[in-house]
Design a protein around this motif. Structure first.
Motif, PDB file in Angstrom:
ATOM      1  N   LEU A   1       0.800  -1.230   0.000  1.00 30.74           N
ATOM      2  CA  LEU A   1       0.000   0.000   0.000  1.00 30.74           C
ATOM      3  C   LEU A   1       0.833   1.281   0.000  1.00 30.74           C
ATOM      4  O   LEU A   1       0.471   2.228  -0.705  1.00 30.74           O
ATOM      5  CB  LEU A   1      -0.994   0.004   1.152  1.00 30.74           C
ATOM      6  N   PRO A   2       1.936   1.360   0.760  1.00 29.52           N
ATOM      7  CA  PRO A   2       2.726   2.595   0.659  1.00 29.52           C
ATOM      8  C   PRO A   2       3.222   2.881  -0.758  1.00 29.52           C
ATOM      9  O   PRO A   2       3.153   4.029  -1.222  1.00 29.52           O
ATOM     10  CB  PRO A   2       3.892   2.347   1.619  1.00 29.52           C
ATOM     11  N   ALA A   3       3.673   1.868  -1.463  1.00 28.93           N
ATOM     12  CA  ALA A   3       4.132   2.062  -2.845  1.00 28.93           C
ATOM     13  C   ALA A   3       2.968   2.451  -3.750  1.00 28.93           C
ATOM     14  O   ALA A   3       3.113   3.289  -4.646  1.00 28.93           O
ATOM     15  CB  ALA A   3       4.808   0.799  -3.362  1.00 28.93           C
ATOM     16  N   TYR A   4       1.804   1.848  -3.524  1.00 26.43           N
ATOM     17  CA  TYR A   4       0.624   2.168  -4.327  1.00 26.43           C
ATOM     18  C   TYR A   4       0.218   3.621  -4.132  1.00 26.43           C
ATOM     19  O   TYR A   4      -0.031   4.347  -5.100  1.00 26.43           O
ATOM     20  CB  TYR A   4      -0.523   1.225  -3.981  1.00 26.43           C
ATOM     21  N   PHE A   5       0.158   4.062  -2.887  1.00 29.77           N
ATOM     22  CA  PHE A   5      -0.242   5.450  -2.624  1.00 29.77           C
ATOM     23  C   PHE A   5       0.790   6.447  -3.152  1.00 29.77           C
ATOM     24  O   PHE A   5       0.423   7.524  -3.621  1.00 29.77           O
ATOM     25  CB  PHE A   5      -0.526   5.667  -1.142  1.00 29.77           C
ATOM     26  N   ARG A   6       2.069   6.096  -3.089  1.00 32.54           N
ATOM     27  CA  ARG A   6       3.093   6.962  -3.683  1.00 32.54           C
ATOM     28  C   ARG A   6       2.872   7.085  -5.192  1.00 32.54           C
ATOM     29  O   ARG A   6       3.009   8.172  -5.762  1.00 32.54           O
ATOM     30  CB  ARG A   6       4.498   6.428  -3.408  1.00 32.54           C
ATOM     31  N   SER A   7       2.530   5.968  -5.833  1.00 34.91           N
ATOM     32  CA  SER A   7       2.313   6.012  -7.278  1.00 34.91           C
ATOM     33  C   SER A   7       1.071   6.834  -7.629  1.00 34.91           C
ATOM     34  O   SER A   7       1.066   7.553  -8.629  1.00 34.91           O
ATOM     35  CB  SER A   7       2.215   4.598  -7.852  1.00 34.91           C
ATOM     36  N   LEU A   8       0.028   6.734  -6.812  1.00 34.09           N
ATOM     37  CA  LEU A   8      -1.157   7.560  -7.047  1.00 34.09           C
ATOM     38  C   LEU A   8      -0.835   9.039  -6.871  1.00 34.09           C
ATOM     39  O   LEU A   8      -1.255   9.883  -7.668  1.00 34.09           O
ATOM     40  CB  LEU A   8      -2.289   7.175  -6.079  1.00 34.09           C
ATOM     41  N   PHE A   9      -0.083   9.346  -5.825  1.00 34.32           N
ATOM     42  CA  PHE A   9       0.292  10.727  -5.557  1.00 34.32           C
ATOM     43  C   PHE A   9       1.150  11.277  -6.686  1.00 34.32           C
ATOM     44  O   PHE A   9       0.967  12.410  -7.133  1.00 34.32           O
ATOM     45  CB  PHE A   9       1.030  10.825  -4.218  1.00 34.32           C
ATOM     46  N   ARG A  10       2.053  10.455  -7.185  1.00 33.06           N
ATOM     47  CA  ARG A  10       2.911  10.891  -8.290  1.00 33.06           C
ATOM     48  C   ARG A  10       2.093  11.166  -9.550  1.00 33.06           C
ATOM     49  O   ARG A  10       2.285  12.177 -10.222  1.00 33.06           O
ATOM     50  CB  ARG A  10       3.982   9.844  -8.569  1.00 33.06           C
ATOM     51  N   SER A  11       1.160  10.281  -9.873  1.00 32.77           N
ATOM     52  CA  SER A  11       0.324  10.490 -11.057  1.00 32.77           C
ATOM     53  C   SER A  11      -0.558  11.715 -10.902  1.00 32.77           C
ATOM     54  O   SER A  11      -0.682  12.530 -11.834  1.00 32.77           O
ATOM     55  CB  SER A  11      -0.559   9.268 -11.302  1.00 32.77           C
ATOM     56  N   LEU A  12      -1.161  11.863  -9.748  1.00 36.07           N
ATOM     57  CA  LEU A  12      -2.030  13.006  -9.509  1.00 36.07           C
ATOM     58  C   LEU A  12      -1.224  14.301  -9.521  1.00 36.07           C
ATOM     59  O   LEU A  12      -1.634  15.300 -10.130  1.00 36.07           O
ATOM     60  CB  LEU A  12      -2.757  12.836  -8.179  1.00 36.07           C
ATOM     61  N   GLY A  13      -0.072  14.285  -8.875  1.00 34.25           N
ATOM     62  CA  GLY A  13       0.795  15.459  -8.868  1.00 34.25           C
ATOM     63  C   GLY A  13       1.285  15.822 -10.255  1.00 34.25           C
ATOM     64  O   GLY A  13       1.326  16.998 -10.627  1.00 34.25           O
ATOM     65  N   GLY A  14       1.675  14.816 -11.037  1.00 30.67           N
ATOM     66  CA  GLY A  14       2.109  15.061 -12.410  1.00 30.67           C
ATOM     67  C   GLY A  14       0.998  15.655 -13.252  1.00 30.67           C
ATOM     68  O   GLY A  14       1.227  16.568 -14.050  1.00 30.67           O
TER      69      GLY A  14
END
Length: 93
Positions: A48-61
């Motif tokens: 889950l930490p890696a998943y949420f980081r990836s979501l945050f990265r996509s949303l931020g991008g």
């Protein structure tokens, strides 16, 4: 495992082309599906930490490229974000 095997994934520029958007979507679906399987296996605290980081990265991008008026790149990150969400939720239903 065979150390002699090599998988090559050609880089696709996040330019908003149909090819890049399809790839962002399909890779996002795969990542979300992988996370969903790991959750079912009881590995949530690991993935889950890696998943949420990836979501945050996509949303931020997506937000950053939108602000910079780079519409094609914003669409790429939006497809990635949506694919990751749909990939996770697809099998939960």
């Amino acid at each position: 495992y065979d150390a002699e095997l090599f998988a090559y994934h050609p880089a696709v520029a996040p330019d908003g082309s149909a090819r890049s958007l399809r790839r962002a979507w399909s890779y996002g679906l795969g990542w979300g599906g992988f996370i969903q399987k790991q959750l079912r296996a009881g590995n949530g605290q690991i993935v889950l930490p890696a998943y949420f980081r990836s979501l945050f990265r996509s949303l931020g991008g997506m937000v950053l490229k939108f602000v910079l008026l780079r519409w094609g790149q914003a669409a790429f990150y939006a497809c990635s974000f949506a694919g990751r969400c749909c990939g996770l939720l697809r099998r939960l239903a």
